[in-house]
Design a protein around this motif. Structure first.
Motif, mmCIF file in Angstrom:
data_model
loop_
_atom_site.group_PDB
_atom_site.id
_atom_site.type_symbol
_atom_site.label_atom_id
_atom_site.label_comp_id
_atom_site.label_asym_id
_atom_site.label_seq_id
_atom_site.Cartn_x
_atom_site.Cartn_y
_atom_site.Cartn_z
ATOM 1 N N ALA A 164 0.826 -1.203 0.000
ATOM 2 C CA ALA A 164 0.000 0.000 0.000
ATOM 3 C C ALA A 164 0.861 1.254 0.000
ATOM 4 O O ALA A 164 0.535 2.244 -0.673
ATOM 5 C CB ALA A 164 -0.921 -0.015 1.215
ATOM 6 N N ALA A 165 1.968 1.240 0.727
ATOM 7 C CA ALA A 165 2.844 2.410 0.776
ATOM 8 C C ALA A 165 3.469 2.684 -0.585
ATOM 9 O O ALA A 165 3.591 3.846 -0.998
ATOM 10 C CB ALA A 165 3.931 2.204 1.827
ATOM 11 N N GLU A 166 3.870 1.630 -1.292
ATOM 12 C CA GLU A 166 4.443 1.816 -2.620
ATOM 13 C C GLU A 166 3.421 2.401 -3.582
ATOM 14 O O GLU A 166 3.719 3.316 -4.366
ATOM 15 C CB GLU A 166 4.965 0.482 -3.149
ATOM 16 N N ILE A 167 2.205 1.899 -3.523
ATOM 17 C CA ILE A 167 1.152 2.398 -4.413
ATOM 18 C C ILE A 167 0.782 3.836 -4.066
ATOM 19 O O ILE A 167 0.542 4.662 -4.950
ATOM 20 C CB ILE A 167 -0.075 1.469 -4.354
ATOM 21 N N ALA A 168 0.792 4.147 -2.778
ATOM 22 C CA ALA A 168 0.448 5.502 -2.347
ATOM 23 C C ALA A 168 1.429 6.542 -2.876
ATOM 24 O O ALA A 168 1.081 7.723 -3.004
ATOM 25 C CB ALA A 168 0.393 5.571 -0.827
ATOM 26 N N GLY A 169 2.645 6.125 -3.209
ATOM 27 C CA GLY A 169 3.630 7.055 -3.723
ATOM 28 C C GLY A 169 3.592 7.268 -5.215
ATOM 29 O O GLY A 169 4.353 8.092 -5.753
ATOM 30 N N LEU A 170 2.705 6.564 -5.910
ATOM 31 C CA LEU A 170 2.635 6.678 -7.366
ATOM 32 C C LEU A 170 1.787 7.872 -7.790
ATOM 33 O O LEU A 170 0.860 8.282 -7.084
ATOM 34 C CB LEU A 170 2.034 5.392 -7.953
ATOM 35 N N ASP A 171 2.090 8.397 -8.956
ATOM 36 C CA ASP A 171 1.307 9.473 -9.566
ATOM 37 C C ASP A 171 0.197 8.835 -10.398
ATOM 38 O O ASP A 171 0.465 8.160 -11.389
ATOM 39 C CB ASP A 171 2.218 10.322 -10.451
ATOM 40 N N ALA A 172 -1.035 9.067 -9.997
ATOM 41 C CA ALA A 172 -2.182 8.483 -10.692
ATOM 42 C C ALA A 172 -2.976 9.515 -11.464
ATOM 43 O O ALA A 172 -4.123 9.262 -11.853
ATOM 44 C CB ALA A 172 -3.095 7.770 -9.689
ATOM 45 N N GLY A 173 -2.355 10.689 -11.728
ATOM 46 C CA GLY A 173 -3.079 11.737 -12.425
ATOM 47 C C GLY A 173 -2.445 12.226 -13.698
ATOM 48 O O GLY A 173 -3.145 12.647 -14.632
ATOM 49 N N SER A 174 -1.106 12.168 -13.789
ATOM 50 C CA SER A 174 -0.417 12.751 -14.946
ATOM 51 C C SER A 174 -0.792 12.078 -16.257
ATOM 52 O O SER A 174 -0.786 12.719 -17.314
ATOM 53 C CB SER A 174 1.096 12.678 -14.741
ATOM 54 N N TRP A 175 -1.105 10.783 -16.226
ATOM 55 C CA TRP A 175 -1.476 10.078 -17.451
ATOM 56 C C TRP A 175 -2.724 10.685 -18.081
ATOM 57 O O TRP A 175 -2.914 10.606 -19.299
ATOM 58 C CB TRP A 175 -1.746 8.596 -17.153
ATOM 59 N N PHE A 176 -3.563 11.317 -17.256
ATOM 60 C CA PHE A 176 -4.823 11.863 -17.741
ATOM 61 C C PHE A 176 -4.601 13.248 -18.341
ATOM 62 O O PHE A 176 -4.859 13.446 -19.530
ATOM 63 C CB PHE A 176 -5.825 11.911 -16.590
ATOM 64 N N THR A 177 -4.143 14.180 -17.534
ATOM 65 C CA THR A 177 -3.684 15.500 -17.994
ATOM 66 C C THR A 177 -2.716 16.031 -16.953
ATOM 67 O O THR A 177 -2.803 15.671 -15.770
ATOM 68 C CB THR A 177 -4.836 16.523 -18.155
ATOM 69 N N PRO A 178 -1.810 16.930 -17.344
ATOM 70 C CA PRO A 178 -0.890 17.525 -16.363
ATOM 71 C C PRO A 178 -1.610 18.225 -15.222
ATOM 72 O O PRO A 178 -1.065 18.345 -14.119
ATOM 73 C CB PRO A 178 -0.080 18.509 -17.210
ATOM 74 N N GLN A 179 -2.831 18.684 -15.481
ATOM 75 C CA GLN A 179 -3.611 19.363 -14.451
ATOM 76 C C GLN A 179 -3.766 18.500 -13.197
ATOM 77 O O GLN A 179 -3.855 19.022 -12.080
ATOM 78 C CB GLN A 179 -4.993 19.705 -15.017
ATOM 79 N N PHE A 180 -3.780 17.175 -13.371
ATOM 80 C CA PHE A 180 -4.021 16.272 -12.244
ATOM 81 C C PHE A 180 -2.743 15.577 -11.763
ATOM 82 O O PHE A 180 -2.818 14.561 -11.062
ATOM 83 C CB PHE A 180 -5.069 15.233 -12.633
ATOM 84 N N ALA A 181 -1.595 16.091 -12.130
ATOM 85 C CA ALA A 181 -0.333 15.516 -11.675
ATOM 86 C C ALA A 181 -0.317 15.433 -10.150
ATOM 87 O O ALA A 181 -0.701 16.376 -9.454
ATOM 88 C CB ALA A 181 0.833 16.358 -12.159
ATOM 89 N N GLY A 182 0.112 14.292 -9.648
ATOM 90 C CA GLY A 182 0.192 14.104 -8.208
ATOM 91 C C GLY A 182 -1.035 13.484 -7.581
ATOM 92 O O GLY A 182 -1.027 13.177 -6.374
ATOM 93 N N ALA A 183 -2.097 13.271 -8.342
ATOM 94 C CA ALA A 183 -3.254 12.545 -7.801
ATOM 95 C C ALA A 183 -2.813 11.141 -7.407
ATOM 96 O O ALA A 183 -1.902 10.572 -8.019
ATOM 97 C CB ALA A 183 -4.370 12.482 -8.834
ATOM 98 N N ARG A 184 -3.426 10.585 -6.399
ATOM 99 C CA ARG A 184 -3.009 9.285 -5.871
ATOM 100 C C ARG A 184 -4.074 8.220 -6.046
ATOM 101 O O ARG A 184 -5.255 8.515 -6.220
ATOM 102 C CB ARG A 184 -2.672 9.412 -4.377
ATOM 103 N N VAL A 185 -3.635 6.974 -6.003
ATOM 104 C CA VAL A 185 -4.563 5.848 -5.910
ATOM 105 C C VAL A 185 -5.063 5.820 -4.466
ATOM 106 O O VAL A 185 -4.270 5.589 -3.544
ATOM 107 C CB VAL A 185 -3.867 4.518 -6.248
ATOM 108 N N PRO A 186 -6.326 6.062 -4.230
ATOM 109 C CA PRO A 186 -6.801 6.110 -2.837
ATOM 110 C C PRO A 186 -6.998 4.707 -2.265
ATOM 111 O O PRO A 186 -7.285 3.748 -2.987
ATOM 112 C CB PRO A 186 -8.141 6.839 -2.941
ATOM 113 N N THR A 187 -6.828 4.604 -0.969
ATOM 114 C CA THR A 187 -7.275 3.390 -0.300
ATOM 115 C C THR A 187 -8.800 3.398 -0.280
ATOM 116 O O THR A 187 -9.437 4.450 -0.447
ATOM 117 C CB THR A 187 -6.759 3.313 1.139
ATOM 118 N N LEU A 188 -9.388 2.243 -0.062
ATOM 119 C CA LEU A 188 -10.846 2.198 0.023
ATOM 120 C C LEU A 188 -11.330 3.068 1.169
ATOM 121 O O LEU A 188 -12.344 3.767 1.033
ATOM 122 C CB LEU A 188 -11.331 0.760 0.202
#
Length: 310
Positions: free
Chosen positions: A128-152
């Motif tokens: 979970a810690a490794e996933i929490a450090g990933l960028d889950a927004g830049s692939w969509f648009t730069p506007q969302f850079a730094g968005a994270r995969v949330p825990t449930l």
């Protein structure tokens, strides 16, 4: 909890009787272009909501305008006035439940750059810690850079804070033995299994018959849904353990929807049909005319304009 159409014919009339607006840009259009959603909402027309119109579910949040399954997508759905959001749940290497659609991290995060030697980058192979450090927004648009995969848990807290409702999908349960129990545990800890939540704010769904059966056996009070399009002659079997049949929109007819509605689900109410994934206005009106109860969509503002859903 249950939305019932008077008849398929009435739904058809409502769908085609709606006069669409040619007015200012919608909130979502503004969001996609980077404008302030608050300013866009102030200039857009109020949504038209018709009696008998289908319930709208923001698929992975408002995922046409924000990176799917992120808190930003949840918040944008709320900005658009959409009560229901849909998400996907999987499990990490160390047992944390996270909200992500694919069973690998490659498509929607920067995992390939961060961990180039850990192909195929399965969710189940990362903590979970490794996933929490990933960028889950830049692939969509730069506007969302730094968005994270949330825990449930993070996701549930945000949906509850927004006073929204949740259509929760347990994704690929065959990869995660016991994920049904894990999901119910987190829902309980987050305060989502109280009477009010269970009756009005939560539906649990899966493509897996065994998963839906398991959830029903563990929590018979929960509303459940099966994702798929069973043959009409088999629908009675599904009615023994679920409340809804949620099919892909290309697989249904008005006759099939009527066959579903003719049966009562496990809680004694007529079975419902929530179809996916519908983003095109013409398709939305088509499935509305078939009598569906709900539409799962990436672009809920577009579908609301077409069918007057809520």
């Amino acid at each position: 909890m249950y939305v019932r159409h008077v008849a398929a014919a009435a739904a058809a009339f409502l769908g085609w009787a709606l006069v669409l607006s040619g007015g200012p840009a919608t909130t979502a259009t503004a969001a996609a272009s980077g404008e302030s959603t608050t300013a866009a909402a102030a200039t857009g027309r109020d949504p038209v909501r018709l009696v008998g119109a289908p319930v709208l579910y923001a698929h992975r949040g408002a995922s046409a305008y924000a990176p799917e399954n992120t808190l930003a997508a949840v918040d944008l759905a709320e900005d658009l006035g959409i009560d229901w959001v849909e998400n996907d749940v999987q499990r990490t290497k160390d047992g944390e439940l996270v909200v992500i659609h694919d069973d690998t991290l490659a498509r929607t995060t920067d995992v390939e750059t961060r961990y180039p030697d850990r192909k195929p980058w399965r969710v189940a192979d990362f903590t979970a810690a490794e996933i929490a450090g990933l960028d889950a927004g830049s692939w969509f648009t730069p506007q969302f850079a730094g968005a994270r995969v949330p825990t449930l848990r993070q996701y549930l807290d945000r949906v509850r804070f927004n006073q929204q409702k949740l259509l929760l999908e347990i994704k690929k349960p065959e990869l995660y033995p016991g994920i049904e129990q894990d999901t119910l545990r987190v829902l309980e800890e987050a305060g989502w299994l109280g009477e009010q939540q269970v009756e009005n704010r939560l539906v649990v769904q899966s493509f897996s018959v065994d998963c839906v059966r398991t959830v029903h056996s563990l929590r018979p009070d929960l509303i459940t849904a099966f994702l798929g399009t069973p043959a009409a002659e088999d629908l009675a079997l599904y009615a023994e353990f679920t409340d809804r049949i949620n099919p892909w929109h290309t697989t249904i007819t008005a006759e099939w929807v009527a066959a579903v509605h003719a049966l009562r689900g496990v809680h004694g109410e007529p079975l419902e049909v929530d179809t996916w994934i519908v983003d095109d206005p013409a398709v939305a009106r088509k499935v509305q005319a078939m009598g569906v109860d709900g539409i799962i969509t990436n672009a809920p503002d577009v579908v609301r304009e077409a069918v007057g859903g809520f």
